[in-house]
Design an enzyme around this catalytic site. Structure first.
Site, PDB file in Angstrom:
ATOM      1  N   HIS A   1      43.531  12.862 -15.645  1.00  0.00           N
ATOM      2  CA  HIS A   1      43.709  14.137 -16.345  1.00  0.00           C
ATOM      3  C   HIS A   1      45.192  14.442 -16.578  1.00  0.00           C
ATOM      4  CE1 HIS A   1      42.274  18.394 -17.131  1.00  0.00           C
ATOM      5  NE2 HIS A   1      43.578  18.526 -17.067  1.00  0.00           N
ATOM      6  N   GLU A   2      45.980  14.283 -15.534  1.00  0.00           N
ATOM      7  CA  GLU A   2      47.400  14.608 -15.653  1.00  0.00           C
ATOM      8  C   GLU A   2      48.166  13.574 -16.464  1.00  0.00           C
ATOM      9  OE1 GLU A   2      47.885  17.500 -15.012  1.00  0.00           O
ATOM     10  OE2 GLU A   2      46.226  17.920 -13.650  1.00  0.00           O
TER      11      GLU A   2
ATOM     12  N   HIS B   1      48.014  14.537 -20.015  1.00  0.00           N
ATOM     13  CA  HIS B   1      49.047  15.530 -20.341  1.00  0.00           C
ATOM     14  C   HIS B   1      50.407  14.853 -20.510  1.00  0.00           C
ATOM     15  CE1 HIS B   1      46.479  18.920 -19.955  1.00  0.00           C
ATOM     16  NE2 HIS B   1      46.274  18.780 -18.664  1.00  0.00           N
TER      17      HIS B   1
END
Length: 251
Positions: free
Chosen positions: A130-131, A134
């Site tokens: 998920h990160e 980003h």
């Protein structure tokens, strides 16, 4: 923190140093106490021993980076885009607020993993993915994390959609399943939650931002080329990514 940058305990994202933040807005840094500017208290011997959450976090991080096809694809894609990720530089295991699992701090280009909230390898794999999404967006798209809530919304949509956050198995563990277009509903809801965790905006503002960019961002599958609904899907996407890279290298 740019939140989702934030993973609502599922997660969040950091922001610029506190002294540069507009009055009344902390961009979610309150959720990451070790990111604050004030001096950090000295840790006890026990807190720095090998039996701490930090050591377990570091071990699980290493496993995720070495074995998760989601993470491996993203790391290769970032390297290809000129943003090579280094374990000791770009990841930090820290204590966080109980409501988040991780975040991306765009001010330092660093991924924060909440060592007190991540206890299973599968959870670590998902947070890292998920990160990294980003971080990939930060690398390729010049995201305005702090002034443009639509930019934040887009990255949160992509992270929820591509990281496995909304996989059928994960949703079943949350006792949420069986609805028509459930994947889209999950992605939308989690993106809104992430924005609300790190921005002082109303739910109506968060919903408007997500809905305004949802179709285009939901259908942006880079660098996977597809929505990897499972580990086997991610492995297939990773092989395709490697083959695509070799194809262009031979042109």
């Amino acid at each position: 923190m740019s939140a989702r940058g934030t993973e609502p305990m599922d997660r969040s994202e950091p922001r610029p140093p506190p002294q540069e933040v507009a009055e009344g807005e902390d961009f979610g840094y309150r959720l990451f106490p070790e990111r604050r500017s004030e001096a950090k208290p000295q840790r006890s011997f026990l807190a720095t021993s090998l039996l701490t959450f930090n050591n377990k976090c570091q071990v699980m991080l290493k496993i995720a980076l070495n074995t998760s096809p989601y993470a491996q694809l993203l790391l290769d894609a970032m390297k290809q885009s000129g943003c090579t990720v280094y374990n000791d530089r770009h990841f930090a295991c820290e204590d966080c607020d109980k409501c988040v699992s991780g975040g991306f701090d765009s001010a330092t280009s660093q991924i924060v993993l909440c060592q007190n909230n991540i206890h299973q390898q599968s959870h670590m794999n998902r947070v890292v993915t998920h990160e990294l999404i980003h971080a990939f967006d930060h690398c390729r798209a010049h995201v305005d994390w702090f002034s443009n809530v639509k930019h934040l919304a887009c990255s949160e949509i992509r992270a929820a959609n591509l990281s496995g956050d909304c996989s059928l198995i994960n949703e079943m563990t949350r006792f949420k399943f069986g609805l028509k277009q459930h994947h889209q509903t999950c992605v939308r809801d989690r993106a809104i939650r992430s924005i609300l965790a790190v921005r002082k905006v109303s739910k109506e503002t968060a919903e408007k931002a997500v809905d305004g960019v949802f179709d285009s961002c939901f259908n942006d599958h880079e660098p996977f080329g597809r929505v990897p609904h499972s580990k086997s899907d991610a492995k297939y996407a990773y092989r395709n990514f490697q083959n695509r890279d070799r194809y262009y290298a031979n042109l």
